[in-house]
Design an enzyme around this catalytic site. Structure first.
Site, mmCIF file in Angstrom:
data_model
loop_
_atom_site.group_PDB
_atom_site.id
_atom_site.type_symbol
_atom_site.label_atom_id
_atom_site.label_comp_id
_atom_site.label_asym_id
_atom_site.label_seq_id
_atom_site.Cartn_x
_atom_site.Cartn_y
_atom_site.Cartn_z
ATOM 1 N N TYR A 1 0.841 -1.196 0.000
ATOM 2 C CA TYR A 1 0.000 0.000 0.000
ATOM 3 C C TYR A 1 0.880 1.251 0.000
ATOM 4 C CZ TYR A 1 -3.920 -3.121 1.236
ATOM 5 O OH TYR A 1 -4.873 -4.128 1.261
ATOM 6 N N ALA B 1 -17.602 -2.395 -3.097
ATOM 7 C CA ALA B 1 -17.131 -2.632 -4.473
ATOM 8 C C ALA B 1 -16.384 -1.393 -4.979
ATOM 9 C CB ALA B 1 -18.289 -3.033 -5.382
#
Ligand SMILES: NC(=O)c1ccc[n+]([C@@H]2O[C@H](COP(=O)([O-])OP(=O)(O)OC[C@H]3O[C@@H](n4cnc5c(N)ncnc54)[C@H](OP(=O)(O)O)[C@@H]3O)[C@@H](O)[C@H]2O)c1
Length: 329
Positions: free
Chosen positions: A54, A211
């Site tokens: 990340y 999502a």
């Protein structure tokens, strides 16, 4: 906050947790990350999810500085890291003993911690024998660097193989999987892992409940400026939403907004609450680029109470994607 056992383990994680993918560094600086993590912690969140990949390690550095600044007792929260994509060199990637060892120690340094509560194999590595990975994870556990290890986006067969090898050799088995789970992506959590919950007590820390933001309804009129799909590095996500399948999901989100409206909650809360309704989900990892989003998403536990059987049926009618379970013998 509600707390759920991580599978059959004794660890109790908050049903809602907070992850830093995309947001920390790209969208949230140290001050904003501090505010967001404080809002989460004050609401009872006890698990913060991270990974070596990340923001190229910067996300872990930010989280480490935040944790140091807050001074929260180390026994009051859990932090994860994940290994797989640590760099471009062959020794910096995958799930070899070498990379798992290096990745764990580098994450601890960036996070300024002595141990990781959860450590994940971020993807399966077909070029490393599963036994090497299991032994390397077992050793990190034995050394006190990791408390619980698990996998992310492994198939049921791969997970079961790792678990079986560990049991066979007296090693620490994996406790949890981190799969994507939301109204559009259901097969692994609801069908493939079905037997693993009862047979081996699999725990799940599920990701992208919205999502990537589609289940907020924000993409129905195109891609808003500043949203995740508009970020320069996330063209691959934009392509997905512009594909026929992506456009179909945006249309379903519009229909689901109608259901949410009737219940008097925003679609985002309905979508997170829907994930929480699955008892095999140990914790739903939230993402938020703004503190206001996080505050709102943290109210999803209350929304879960509104999801009666009738409402769930109404949602199924829109989704039309309920996985079929294999016939019991
Ligand atoms: N293991 C893995 O492979 C893996 C993969 C992905 C994620 N994860 C983990 O799961 C966590 C959550 O994933 P995710 O960030 O993709 O979750 P998500 O809930 O599907 O998407 C979060 C994004 O949606 C938008 N959003 C959230 N709440 C909103 C609201 N109330 N109103 C409007 N927009 C809202 C924000 O994006 P914008 O504001 O930028 O539009 C936010 O950053 C990650 O942080 C990471 O820890 C793991």
């Amino acid at each position: 906050m509600e707390y759920r056992r991580l599978g059959r383990s004794g660890l109790k994680l908050s049903a809602l947790s907070y992850g830093s993918w995309v947001t920390f560094s790209y969208q949230l600086n140290d001050d904003a990350a501090l505010e967001a993590m404080t809002v989460a912690y004050d609401a009872g969140v006890n698990f913060f999810d991270n990974a070596e990949v990340y923001a190229g390690g910067e996300s872990e550095r930010i989280m480490g500085r935040v944790l140091k600044q807050t001074g929260w007792g180390r026994d009051t929260y859990c932090v994860s890291s994940k290994a797989y994509w640590g760099g471009n060199l062959p020794t910096q990637r995958g799930l070899s003993r070498k990379h798992l060892h290096d990745a764990c120690h580098a994450a601890l340094k960036r996070l300024q911690l002595d141990y990781l509560d959860l450590f994940f194999c971020h993807r399966p590595d077909l070029e490393t024998p599963i036994e090497e990975t299991v032994r390397a994870m077992h050793d990190l556990v034995q050394q006190g660097k990791v408390l619980y290890w698990g996998t992310s986006e492994w198939s049921a067969e791969q997970f079961q193989q790792a678990w079986g090898l560990a049991r066979q050799h007296g090693l620490t088995p994996p406790t949890m999987e981190q799969p994507q789970y939301n109204m559009f992506v259901r097969d692994r959590v609801e069908r493939d892992f079905h037997r693993l919950y009862s047979e081996i007590g699999l725990g799940t820390t599920t990701w992208s409940p919205l999502a990537y933001g589609v289940l907020t309804g924000k993409y129905k009129d195109g891609i808003p400026e500043g949203s995740r799909m508009s970020l320069p590095d996330y063209g691959w996500l934009r392509e997905r939403i512009e594909s026929p399948g992506g456009r179909a999901n945006v249309r379903k989100a519009v229909e689901l907004e109608g259901v949410a409206e009737r219940l008097g909650v925003p679609l985002s809360r309905l979508a997170i609450a829907w994930c929480l309704k699955n008892p095999n989900v140990s914790t739903v990892i939230l993402g938020a680029s703004k503190v206001g989003q996080l505050r709102d998403n943290l109210k999803s536990l209350e929304a879960a109470e509104l999801l009666s059987d009738d409402v769930m049926t109404e949602i199924e009618r829109v989704l039309q994607n309920r996985p079929e379970l294999p016939q019991q013998l």
